[in-house]
Design an enzyme around this catalytic site. Structure first.
Site, PDB file in Angstrom:
ATOM      1  N   LYS A  34       0.843  -1.209   0.000  1.00 45.47           N
ATOM      2  CA  LYS A  34       0.000   0.000   0.000  1.00 45.47           C
ATOM      3  C   LYS A  34       0.876   1.257   0.000  1.00 45.47           C
ATOM      4  O   LYS A  34       2.095   1.176   0.218  1.00 45.47           O
ATOM      5  CB  LYS A  34      -0.943  -0.026   1.200  1.00 45.47           C
ATOM      6  CG  LYS A  34      -0.254  -0.135   2.528  1.00 45.47           C
ATOM      7  CD  LYS A  34      -1.248  -0.474   3.628  1.00 45.47           C
ATOM      8  CE  LYS A  34      -0.521  -0.663   4.932  1.00 45.47           C
ATOM      9  NZ  LYS A  34      -1.230  -0.165   6.070  1.00 45.47           N
ATOM     10  N   TYR A 255      14.398  30.386   5.750  1.00 47.28           N
ATOM     11  CA  TYR A 255      13.212  31.168   6.146  1.00 47.28           C
ATOM     12  C   TYR A 255      13.202  31.436   7.643  1.00 47.28           C
ATOM     13  O   TYR A 255      13.432  30.531   8.455  1.00 47.28           O
ATOM     14  CB  TYR A 255      11.938  30.401   5.768  1.00 47.28           C
ATOM     15  CG  TYR A 255      11.623  30.468   4.300  1.00 47.28           C
ATOM     16  CD1 TYR A 255      11.304  31.683   3.695  1.00 47.28           C
ATOM     17  CD2 TYR A 255      11.652  29.319   3.522  1.00 47.28           C
ATOM     18  CE1 TYR A 255      11.020  31.741   2.346  1.00 47.28           C
ATOM     19  CE2 TYR A 255      11.351  29.367   2.171  1.00 47.28           C
ATOM     20  CZ  TYR A 255      11.043  30.594   1.584  1.00 47.28           C
ATOM     21  OH  TYR A 255      10.768  30.656   0.256  1.00 47.28           O
TER      22      TYR A 255
HETATM   23  C1  LIG Z   1      -3.529  -5.372   8.227  1.00 44.64           C
HETATM   24  C2  LIG Z   1      -2.094  -5.111   7.986  1.00 44.64           C
HETATM   25  N1  LIG Z   1      -1.256  -6.134   7.840  1.00 44.64           N
HETATM   26  C3  LIG Z   1       0.064  -5.938   7.618  1.00 44.64           C
HETATM   27  C4  LIG Z   1       0.596  -4.678   7.555  1.00 44.64           C
HETATM   28  C5  LIG Z   1       2.082  -4.509   7.333  1.00 44.64           C
HETATM   29  O1  LIG Z   1       2.681  -3.950   8.452  1.00 44.64           O
HETATM   30  P1  LIG Z   1       4.256  -3.730   8.532  1.00 44.64           P
HETATM   31  O2  LIG Z   1       4.586  -2.716   7.492  1.00 44.64           O
HETATM   32  O3  LIG Z   1       4.483  -3.237   9.904  1.00 44.64           O
HETATM   33  O4  LIG Z   1       4.880  -5.042   8.239  1.00 44.64           O
HETATM   34  C6  LIG Z   1      -0.231  -3.585   7.714  1.00 44.64           C
HETATM   35  C7  LIG Z   1       0.335  -2.228   7.675  1.00 44.64           C
HETATM   36  O5  LIG Z   1      -0.068  -1.316   8.302  1.00 44.64           O
HETATM   37  C8  LIG Z   1      -1.616  -3.803   7.932  1.00 44.64           C
HETATM   38  O6  LIG Z   1      -2.457  -2.777   8.097  1.00 44.64           O
END
Ligand SMILES: Cc1ncc(COP(=O)(O)O)c(C=O)c1O
Length: 360
Positions: A34, A255
């Protein structure tokens, strides 16, 4: 000379994946991509991660971008769908929603004419109190999903640790117990571990693990860097030095003249700023790595530039490259200076920063 760019080390990504696969002990890998693969470039990272079993994203747009780029791997929507109208798109594109609330279950049960039943994940809130159905609802919801003609068999039962980055905390044990009690009543594949839980072996058993941050070579633990965990940072954020000048004692920089030189010194300006995602809140003293040394940021970070004090005798010159974070300057450390977490720094890297996959 280039303004801000990020060299993305795909060999490091592969190294991290293999390290995590070893820790996963046969569990399947749902790689979390993501927020533009935590700033590393969604489609390119997905194309590179051939060895994973599925990809996790937060938004439908992210999933569709992957499908449009020809990515055929299973894709999980970690927040599920947001409206019933999205269900035909999910079915047509083979996207797997996480079901975390009753409204989603009802919409799934009521949907008509989906081209395929959906593979789904059921999220249980075992103590984070963010998303997920109540533990006492979980078995009933799971059975309803099993009975729903719009759902493929074997939904995955999942939960999320709130404090896996503190492996010893009692909350992990409480969440583990709540999850185990549900698991005992169902024959379901299960998924609990994010990066921290996987690295610290917090969960009892996973059929699927869900690493994000660690794939990118970054540590989720406050006291450790990725390198200490046998991970290699994938991103090296860089910018050119575009100006070097001498200033006298008492001169202000940037700034608001928020920093003043205590003696005559030299200031190098790098072509990166908060418009590139480098945090404006980085305080004086936040390090930048140039020519094998660390130099402190001085004055406020501007939109397109920031200044470092290189000292009166420095060899830093126009055209040199500065590293804002990467193998020589862990992003975890920069995050500590800034008072945030590495996750935020990485996924804030702005669109105009060129992601360079070939320079490493
Ligand atoms: C449901 C879920 N699983 C896994 C992850 C992955 O987490 P991480 O980046 O700490 O491994 C996330 C990230 O926020 C998540 O929301």
């Amino acid at each position: 000379m280039r303004p801000a760019w990020a060299a993305i080390d795909l060999a490091a990504l592969q190294h991290n994946l293999e390290a995590l696969q070893q820790l996963a002990k046969g569990a399947r890998i749902l790689a979390i991509l993501k927020a533009n693969a935590y700033g590393h470039g969604l489609t390119r990272i997905a194309q590179q991660l051939d060895g994973v079993d599925a990809i996790g994203v937060a938004r439908l747009d992210e999933a569709l971008a992957l499908r449009n780029a020809g990515v055929v791997k299973p894709i999980v929507l970690l927040e599920g769908f947001f409206a019933a109208e999205q269900l035909p798109i999910l079915a047509a594109s083979g996207l797997q929603p996480v079901i975390h609330s009753e409204y989603q279950l009802l919409q799934l049960e009521q949907a008509k004419g989906l081209v395929n039943p959906l593979k789904v994940w059921l999220k249980v809130d075992t103590g984070m109190h963010r998303l997920g159905v109540e533990p006492e609802q979980a078995v009933g919801f799971y059975r309803r999903l099993q009975a729903c003609p719009n759902v493929q068999s074997e939904p995955v039962l999942m939960s999320h640790f709130a404090s896996a980055d503190c492996p010893q905390t009692v909350q992990n044990e409480e969440q583990r117990q709540a999850f185990a009690a549900i698991q005992a009543q169902l024959q379901a594949p299960v998924s609990f571990s994010n990066s921290a839980a996987l690295l610290a072996a917090v969960a009892e058993h996973d059929d699927w693990v869900r690493p994000g941050l660690a794939l990118y070579g970054v540590s989720p633990f406050a006291e450790q860097t990725g390198a200490m965990l046998n991970l290699k940072p994938v991103m090296k954020l860089q910018a050119s030095v575009i100006s070097v000048r001498s200033i006298g004692a008492g001169a202000g920089v940037g700034y608001g003249a928020a920093w003043h030189a205590s003696k005559s010194t030299r200031i190098a300006v790098l072509a990166i700023g908060y418009g590139d995602g480098y945090p404006r809140t980085a305080p004086d003293g936040t390090p930048v790595f140039i020519n094998g040394r660390r130099y402190p940021i001085v004055g406020h970070v501007s939109m397109d530039m920031l200044a470092v004090e290189v000292g009166p005798d420095s060899d830093v010159e126009v055209g040199d490259t500065g590293q804002l974070w990467g193998p020589d300057l862990p992003v975890e450390e920069v995050a500590r200076y800034v008072g945030t977490i590495a996750y935020e720094l990485l996924c804030n890297v702005a669109h105009r920063v060129v992601l360079d996959y070939d320079s490493v």
